[in-house]
Scaffold this motif. Structure first.
Motif, PDB file in Angstrom:
ATOM      1  N   GLU A   8       0.817  -1.152   0.076  1.00 53.24           N
ATOM      2  CA  GLU A   8      -0.075   0.061  -0.040  1.00 53.24           C
ATOM      3  C   GLU A   8       1.057   1.118  -0.111  1.00 53.24           C
ATOM      4  N   LEU A   9       0.627   2.100  -0.926  1.00 51.85           N
ATOM      5  CA  LEU A   9       1.238   3.451  -1.041  1.00 51.85           C
ATOM      6  C   LEU A   9       0.678   4.741  -0.005  1.00 51.85           C
ATOM      7  N   PRO A 286       0.310   1.658  -8.941  1.00 54.05           N
ATOM      8  CA  PRO A 286       0.712   1.458  -7.623  1.00 54.05           C
ATOM      9  C   PRO A 286       0.066   2.600  -6.637  1.00 54.05           C
ATOM     10  N   ASP A 287      -0.425   3.909  -7.432  1.00 52.23           N
ATOM     11  CA  ASP A 287      -1.067   4.908  -6.749  1.00 52.23           C
ATOM     12  C   ASP A 287      -2.425   4.838  -6.958  1.00 52.23           C
ATOM     13  N   PHE A 288      -3.128   3.678  -7.261  1.00 54.71           N
ATOM     14  CA  PHE A 288      -4.441   3.560  -7.316  1.00 54.71           C
ATOM     15  C   PHE A 288      -5.319   4.158  -6.112  1.00 54.71           C
ATOM     16  N   ALA A 289      -6.229   4.870  -6.315  1.00 55.60           N
ATOM     17  CA  ALA A 289      -7.066   5.524  -5.115  1.00 55.60           C
ATOM     18  C   ALA A 289      -8.540   5.576  -5.897  1.00 55.60           C
ATOM     19  N   ALA A 290      -9.631   5.587  -5.244  1.00 51.65           N
ATOM     20  CA  ALA A 290     -10.823   5.937  -6.017  1.00 51.65           C
ATOM     21  C   ALA A 290     -11.631   6.867  -4.811  1.00 51.65           C
ATOM     22  N   ASP A 291     -12.312   7.489  -5.646  1.00 53.98           N
ATOM     23  CA  ASP A 291     -13.138   8.582  -5.067  1.00 53.98           C
ATOM     24  C   ASP A 291     -14.324   7.883  -4.316  1.00 53.98           C
ATOM     25  N   GLU A 292     -14.585   7.955  -3.123  1.00 60.54           N
ATOM     26  CA  GLU A 292     -15.379   7.028  -2.672  1.00 60.54           C
ATOM     27  C   GLU A 292     -17.033   7.527  -2.710  1.00 60.54           C
TER      28      GLU A 292
END
Ligand code: ZN
Length: 328
Positions: A8-9, A286-292
């Protein structure tokens, strides 16, 4: 429900606690959305004209879970008339992408063993041949990535057909080994490439091709049901909420392919990107992120869409079909 092999980054309170296993494909989002839809529909069950079954399938990342789940008899036990899936995608939060007649590519993998004095020279020829099949490269910059997302929305565009080939040469004491990984659209490309490989290998003195496994099939969404979903989403969420993809994203696969081979249906991408907030929404980066905010959007839209499908399938002259009823 699956992890990607990486660390996790970002230091979030929901980060994986297992070193080397990270939430980089959004399966924690999918699980939360699936539970949310089930909760909503369970409250409305008296008003539903039929039955909805939730399938939480593991091992999507290794393309093994759908097969195992189907072999366990999920389709015989539940007799679905239609089947749907939702997956995070690198599209703006608040949007969905549908893929009429498209989806995600399958994959193939084979190897060629070469022996004798010319092994390495011949192996290099095979690697050059395989490199020549590739028609698209993985985007390395945000600009290239943006261009790729545009290209998959163009009918008969540059990605309507494609091959991604990754050959790897390994020298050995007694010769060389060439391994080739492929993704292609449509699936018929795998047969063409296997035939080309075989005839090249036949022209070499000491090459032996090993096609041990059949290619894994592409995920192909129903054109009609994808269009039906697009209309529903457009009518309920408004202009600009629905993107229509006219090509498959070349670099990921999906074993929901096996469900769609047996039952009509579709997968939809749920947009989770928010570039202004630095959220890329691109699975397997590697920097995957999602708007919740996508969690609530996914729950509301899919609960509504699924109940609309029950109404459409039950028809005007039927009353409360039982779970095993099948309409022609
Ligand atoms: Zn993944």
């Amino acid at each position: 429900m699956d992890a990607v092999a990486d660390d996790e980054l970002f230091d979030t309170d929901f980060a994986s606690r297992i070193p080397g296993a990270a939430h980089l494909c959004g399966h924690d989002m999918h699980t939360a959305i699936g539970v949310g839809i089930a909760q909503v529909l369970a409250r409305l069950r008296e008003q539903l004209n039929g039955r909805i079954v939730f399938v939480f399938q593991p091992a999507e990342e290794t393309l093994e879970g759908a097969r195992a789940t189907i072999e366990d008899g999920i389709l015989e036990r539940t007799s679905p008339q239609e089947v749907y899936a939702l997956h995070c995608g690198p599209f703006p939060v608040g949007t969905f992408a549908v893929m009429p007649g498209f989806g995600l590519p399958g994959q193939d993998h084979f190897q060629v063993e070469l022996t004798g004095p010319d092994a390495v020279t011949d192996a290099k020829r095979l690697v050059a041949l395989a490199d020549g099949w590739s028609t698209v490269e993985y985007p390395r910059t945000p600009e290239q990535f943006r261009r790729l997302l545009e290209d998959i929305q163009i009918p008969d565009g540059p990605l309507a057909r494609f091959v991604v080939a990754q050959p790897q040469l390994t020298s050995r004491d007694d010769g060389a080994l060439v391994r080739v990984w492929l993704r292609a659209w449509p699936d018929s490309r795998y047969t063409e490439i296997r035939n080309a490989t075989q005839s090249t290998a036949d022209s070499l003195t000491s090459a032996r091709v090993d096609f041990t496994k059949e290619p894994f099939p592409a995920m192909v969404c129903s054109p009609e049901l994808s269009e039906t979903a697009a209309t529903y989403l457009h009518d309920t969420l408004g202009d600009g909420a629905v993107l229509v993809l006219h090509a498959a994203f070349p670099f990921n696969g999906e074993d929901f392919a096996l469900f769609l081979r047996d039952v009509p249906g579709a997968m939809f991408f749920l947009g989770v990107a928010n570039p202004e907030a630095g959220i890329n929404g691109a699975p397997h980066t590697p920097d995957f992120a999602a708007d919740e905010r996508a969690l609530g959007i996914g729950v509301r839209a899919m609960a509504g869409f699924l109940s609309s499908r029950l109404t459409a399938l039950s028809g005007p002259h039927h009353h409360s079909p039982g779970p095993t009823d099948r309409h022609p």
